[in-house]
Design a protein around this motif. Structure first.
Motif, PDB file in Angstrom:
ATOM      1  N   THR A 169      22.318  44.420  25.389  1.00 38.60           N
ATOM      2  CA  THR A 169      23.084  44.725  26.599  1.00 38.60           C
ATOM      3  C   THR A 169      23.803  43.459  27.070  1.00 38.60           C
ATOM      4  OG1 THR A 169      21.299  44.179  28.140  1.00 38.60           O
ATOM      5  CG2 THR A 169      21.393  46.458  27.314  1.00 38.60           C
ATOM      6  N   ILE A 170      24.876  43.653  27.824  1.00 39.71           N
ATOM      7  CA  ILE A 170      25.597  42.534  28.414  1.00 39.71           C
ATOM      8  C   ILE A 170      24.665  41.740  29.343  1.00 39.71           C
ATOM      9  CG2 ILE A 170      27.497  41.916  29.971  1.00 39.71           C
ATOM     10  CD1 ILE A 170      28.407  42.718  27.147  1.00 39.71           C
ATOM     11  N   LYS A 171      23.757  42.453  30.008  1.00 39.88           N
ATOM     12  CA  LYS A 171      22.782  41.784  30.877  1.00 39.88           C
ATOM     13  C   LYS A 171      21.876  40.861  30.062  1.00 39.88           C
ATOM     14  CE  LYS A 171      19.513  42.616  34.629  1.00 39.88           C
ATOM     15  NZ  LYS A 171      18.815  43.615  35.466  1.00 39.88           N
ATOM     16  N   GLU A 172      21.401  41.341  28.912  1.00 34.04           N
ATOM     17  CA  GLU A 172      20.563  40.505  28.035  1.00 34.04           C
ATOM     18  C   GLU A 172      21.352  39.296  27.525  1.00 34.04           C
ATOM     19  OE1 GLU A 172      17.480  43.266  25.620  1.00 34.04           O
ATOM     20  OE2 GLU A 172      19.575  43.885  25.437  1.00 34.04           O
ATOM     21  N   LEU A 173      22.623  39.526  27.208  1.00 32.63           N
ATOM     22  CA  LEU A 173      23.477  38.423  26.767  1.00 32.63           C
ATOM     23  C   LEU A 173      23.588  37.369  27.858  1.00 32.63           C
ATOM     24  CD1 LEU A 173      25.550  37.210  24.713  1.00 32.63           C
ATOM     25  CD2 LEU A 173      27.309  38.458  25.980  1.00 32.63           C
ATOM     26  N   ALA A 174      23.821  37.829  29.091  1.00 32.05           N
ATOM     27  CA  ALA A 174      23.951  36.909  30.225  1.00 32.05           C
ATOM     28  C   ALA A 174      22.680  36.096  30.424  1.00 32.05           C
ATOM     29  CB  ALA A 174      24.285  37.691  31.488  1.00 32.05           C
ATOM     30  N   THR A 189      28.228  46.464  35.344  1.00 36.38           N
ATOM     31  CA  THR A 189      26.812  46.721  35.627  1.00 36.38           C
ATOM     32  C   THR A 189      25.864  45.931  34.724  1.00 36.38           C
ATOM     33  OG1 THR A 189      26.734  48.541  34.033  1.00 36.38           O
ATOM     34  CG2 THR A 189      27.383  49.085  36.301  1.00 36.38           C
ATOM     35  N   GLY A 190      26.399  45.410  33.623  1.00 40.34           N
ATOM     36  CA  GLY A 190      25.546  44.720  32.648  1.00 40.34           C
ATOM     37  C   GLY A 190      24.903  45.668  31.653  1.00 40.34           C
ATOM     38  N   SER A 191      25.183  46.977  31.801  1.00 40.92           N
ATOM     39  CA  SER A 191      24.521  47.964  30.939  1.00 40.92           C
ATOM     40  C   SER A 191      25.187  48.213  29.576  1.00 40.92           C
ATOM     41  CB  SER A 191      24.409  49.300  31.678  1.00 40.92           C
ATOM     42  OG  SER A 191      25.697  49.822  31.954  1.00 40.92           O
ATOM     43  N   PRO A 192      26.518  47.983  29.413  1.00 41.42           N
ATOM     44  CA  PRO A 192      27.110  48.210  28.091  1.00 41.42           C
ATOM     45  C   PRO A 192      26.414  47.389  27.010  1.00 41.42           C
ATOM     46  CG  PRO A 192      28.832  47.891  29.711  1.00 41.42           C
ATOM     47  CD  PRO A 192      27.545  47.546  30.386  1.00 41.42           C
ATOM     48  N   THR A 238      29.899  45.517  40.478  1.00 41.13           N
ATOM     49  CA  THR A 238      29.997  46.863  39.895  1.00 41.13           C
ATOM     50  C   THR A 238      31.313  47.568  40.214  1.00 41.13           C
ATOM     51  OG1 THR A 238      28.774  47.736  41.795  1.00 41.13           O
ATOM     52  CG2 THR A 238      27.496  47.183  39.832  1.00 41.13           C
ATOM     53  N   GLU A 239      32.159  46.915  41.007  1.00 40.77           N
ATOM     54  CA  GLU A 239      33.490  47.481  41.260  1.00 40.77           C
ATOM     55  C   GLU A 239      34.442  47.177  40.103  1.00 40.77           C
ATOM     56  OE1 GLU A 239      34.971  46.224  45.028  1.00 40.77           O
ATOM     57  OE2 GLU A 239      33.343  47.174  46.156  1.00 40.77           O
ATOM     58  N   LYS A 240      34.027  46.269  39.243  1.00 35.75           N
ATOM     59  CA  LYS A 240      34.835  45.913  38.075  1.00 35.75           C
ATOM     60  C   LYS A 240      34.443  46.788  36.881  1.00 35.75           C
ATOM     61  CE  LYS A 240      36.999  42.458  40.061  1.00 35.75           C
ATOM     62  NZ  LYS A 240      38.449  42.501  40.309  1.00 35.75           N
ATOM     63  N   PRO A 241      35.378  46.974  35.903  1.00 40.98           N
ATOM     64  CA  PRO A 241      35.098  47.890  34.787  1.00 40.98           C
ATOM     65  C   PRO A 241      34.078  47.352  33.790  1.00 40.98           C
ATOM     66  CG  PRO A 241      37.209  46.787  34.466  1.00 40.98           C
ATOM     67  CD  PRO A 241      36.738  46.416  35.844  1.00 40.98           C
ATOM     68  N   ASP A 242      33.364  48.278  33.170  1.00 41.30           N
ATOM     69  CA  ASP A 242      32.401  47.940  32.120  1.00 41.30           C
ATOM     70  C   ASP A 242      33.047  47.930  30.733  1.00 41.30           C
ATOM     71  OD1 ASP A 242      29.919  47.346  33.187  1.00 41.30           O
ATOM     72  OD2 ASP A 242      29.333  49.440  33.388  1.00 41.30           O
ATOM     73  N   GLY A 243      34.074  48.748  30.561  1.00 39.64           N
ATOM     74  CA  GLY A 243      34.628  48.935  29.224  1.00 39.64           C
ATOM     75  C   GLY A 243      33.815  49.961  28.455  1.00 39.64           C
ATOM     76  N   THR A 244      33.936  49.979  27.155  1.00 38.26           N
ATOM     77  CA  THR A 244      33.226  50.940  26.307  1.00 38.26           C
ATOM     78  C   THR A 244      31.715  50.821  26.502  1.00 38.26           C
ATOM     79  OG1 THR A 244      35.001  50.672  24.677  1.00 38.26           O
ATOM     80  CG2 THR A 244      33.001  51.745  23.915  1.00 38.26           C
ATOM     81  N   PRO A 245      30.997  51.953  26.655  1.00 45.27           N
ATOM     82  CA  PRO A 245      29.557  51.895  26.901  1.00 45.27           C
ATOM     83  C   PRO A 245      28.759  51.205  25.796  1.00 45.27           C
ATOM     84  CG  PRO A 245      30.392  54.129  27.214  1.00 45.27           C
ATOM     85  CD  PRO A 245      31.510  53.329  26.652  1.00 45.27           C
ATOM     86  N   ARG A 246      29.138  51.463  24.558  1.00 47.13           N
ATOM     87  CA  ARG A 246      28.428  50.841  23.439  1.00 47.13           C
ATOM     88  C   ARG A 246      29.380  50.693  22.260  1.00 47.13           C
ATOM     89  NH1 ARG A 246      23.179  52.906  19.907  1.00 47.13           N
ATOM     90  NH2 ARG A 246      22.384  50.821  19.456  1.00 47.13           N
ATOM     91  N   LYS A 247      29.202  49.629  21.511  1.00 44.35           N
ATOM     92  CA  LYS A 247      30.069  49.388  20.358  1.00 44.35           C
ATOM     93  C   LYS A 247      29.243  48.677  19.280  1.00 44.35           C
ATOM     94  CE  LYS A 247      33.797  46.888  20.957  1.00 44.35           C
ATOM     95  NZ  LYS A 247      35.103  46.359  21.362  1.00 44.35           N
ATOM     96  N   LEU A 248      28.523  49.466  18.511  1.00 47.84           N
ATOM     97  CA  LEU A 248      27.696  48.928  17.429  1.00 47.84           C
ATOM     98  C   LEU A 248      28.262  49.381  16.099  1.00 47.84           C
ATOM     99  CD1 LEU A 248      25.075  47.499  16.425  1.00 47.84           C
ATOM    100  CD2 LEU A 248      23.953  49.738  16.615  1.00 47.84           C
ATOM    101  N   MET A 249      28.479  48.433  15.195  1.00 49.71           N
ATOM    102  CA  MET A 249      29.052  48.761  13.887  1.00 49.71           C
ATOM    103  C   MET A 249      27.972  49.243  12.921  1.00 49.71           C
ATOM    104  SD  MET A 249      32.271  47.859  14.123  1.00 49.71           S
ATOM    105  CE  MET A 249      33.299  46.827  13.111  1.00 49.71           C
ATOM    106  N   ASP A 250      28.307  50.274  12.165  1.00 52.80           N
ATOM    107  CA  ASP A 250      27.470  50.659  11.029  1.00 52.80           C
ATOM    108  C   ASP A 250      27.874  49.751   9.862  1.00 52.80           C
ATOM    109  OD1 ASP A 250      26.634  51.892   8.559  1.00 52.80           O
ATOM    110  OD2 ASP A 250      26.230  53.715   9.688  1.00 52.80           O
TER     111      ASP A 250
END
Length: 309
Positions: free
Chosen positions: A244-249, A205-208, A266-278
Motif C-alpha cells: 500500500t502507499i501507506k506502507e511505502l510512506a 488515503t494511502g490505501s492504493p 483525502t481530498e486529493k485523488p488516489d489514482g488507480t486502486p491497485r496496479k500489480l503486474m502479472d
C-alpha cells in the motif's frame, strides 16, 4: 546482440535510459550512441531521420518519453499525448526506414484498464476504460505498442514492447510538481526532517496498492529480453509484489529517520486502486528481479542524500 553492435539508447539521461546504458557497459557493449535533448529533439521528424541515417544503429532502446506523476499528467494532458506520439512515431518509423535489426519500445503499466483484474496480464490491454488521471499518456503508449505490432505485421520488423511497473532509481525526478510517488515521498520526508517539520502531507488515503521496481533491475530485464525475446506480444516487467502507499510512506519515513506525523489529505485523488503486474510470462522467459524494495529505497536515499546534503 553482438558486443560490437551499434546500439542507440533514446533517452539516455533519464532514469531508465541511463540504467540501460550502465547495464550494457557492464556487460561489455562498447558501441553505444546517444544524444542529449539539446543535441537532438526527438519531436523533430527531420532531425531524427537525419540522425538515424547518419549513425545507422543496429539496435534501438526507445526509453525517451515525456513523463510525470498525477499532477503533471492532469496539468499537461495535450502535451503528454502529442509529444509522446511525436517521439515514438519518429524513432519507430525511422528505425524501420534504416533497417534496424531490433527495437525495444518501453511502455508503462498505466496502459491497462483502471479496473482490470489483478494482477495485470498482458492480454488485458484494451479490455476496459483507462484511469482518467493519466489517460493521455496511456493512450500514447498504447499507440506505440500497436505501432510496433503493425510494423512487425506489415514490414517484418523485429520490434518488441515491454511494460515496466512503477520505477525508481538513480537519475529519478524529485520535482514535487511532476515526480512519481516514491521519489516525491523521499524528498518530502528528507526536507521535513531537515527543517524540523512536525507534519508531512501526502495525497489520498494511502490505501492504493503499488508495485515498485528498481531501474537497474528493469535495465537488466530489457537487455536480457533484447537478447532473447522476439515475439510480437508485449511483456510485463515487474516484481509481482505490491504494497500500500501507506506502507511505502512508513518505509521511507523510517529510512529517512523522520519522526513527525503523516497527514493524509483525502481530498486529493488516489489514482488507480491497485496496479500489480502479472510477471509469470517474464519469469517463464528466465528473468527475475534481484533488488527488493527496502534495499532499493536504502540505495536511492543514500544517493539522494549525497546530492542534497
Amino acid at each position: 546482440m553482438e558486443k560490437s553492435a551499434k546500439i542507440y539508447v533514446a533517452g539516455h539521461r533519464g532514469m531508465v535510459g541511463s540504467a540501460i546504458v550502465r547495464n550494457l557497459q557492464s556487460k561489455g557493449y562498447t558501441n553505444i550512441v546517444y544524444r542529449t535533448s539539446k543535441e537532438l529533439d526527438l519531436r523533430d521528424y527531420n532531425a531524427v531521420q537525419a540522425f538515424l541515417q547518419e549513425e545507422k544503429p543496429e539496435y534501438v532502446f526507445l526509453a525517451a518519453a515525456k513523463v510525470g506523476g498525477i499532477v503533471a499528467n492532469n496539468t499537461y494532458k495535450g502535451q503528454f499525448l502529442f509529444e509522446n506520439l511525436q517521439i515514438q512515431n519518429n524513432v519507430i518509423h525511422g528505425s524501420y526506414l534504416i533497417g534496424v535489426k531490433k527495437l525495444m519500445f518501453l511502455g508503462s503499466s498505466c496502459i491497462y484498464p483502471k479496473f482490470a483484474p489483478q494482477p495485470l496480464k498482458e492480454e488485458y490491454l484494451l479490455t476496459g476504460t483507462l484511469e482518467p488521471t493519466n489517460e493521455p499518456y496511456a493512450i500514447a503508449k498504447i499507440a506505440g505498442i500497436k505501432m510496433c505490432e503493425a510494423y512487425r505485421d506489415q514490414y517484418g520488423c523485429n520490434f518488441i514492447s515491454v511494460m515496466p511497473t512503477n520505477l525508481y532509481g538513480p537519475n529519478d525526478n524529485y520535482d514535487l510538481n511532476n515526480s512519481h510517488v516514491l521519489p516525491a515521498m523521499i524528498r518530502k520526508f528528507h526536507e521535513a526532517k531537515k527543517e524540523n517539520k512536525s507534519q508531512v502531507e501526502l495525497w489520498g488515503t494511502g490505501s492504493p496498492m503499488r508495485e515498485f521496481l528498481h531501474a537497474d533491475d528493469l535495465a537488466d530485464a530489457c537487455v536480457y529480453l533484447m537478447d532473447t525475446y522476439n515475439d510480437s506480444t508485449l511483456v510485463n516487467i515487474g516484481t509481482g509484489v505490491d504494497i500500500t502507499i501507506k506502507e511505502l510512506a512508513e518505509t521511507i519515513k523510517a529510512e529517512v529517520g523522520y519522526e513527525g506525523e503523516i497527514f493524509w489529505n483525502t481530498e486529493k485523488p488516489d489514482g488507480t486502486p491497485r496496479k500489480l503486474m502479472d510477471v509469470s510470462k517474464l519469469h517463464g522467459l528466465g528473468w527475475k528481479h534481484s533488488i527488493d524494495l527496502k534495499e532499493g529505497i536504502h540505495k536511492v536515499y543514500s544517493e539522494y542524500k549525497e546530492l542534497n546534503a
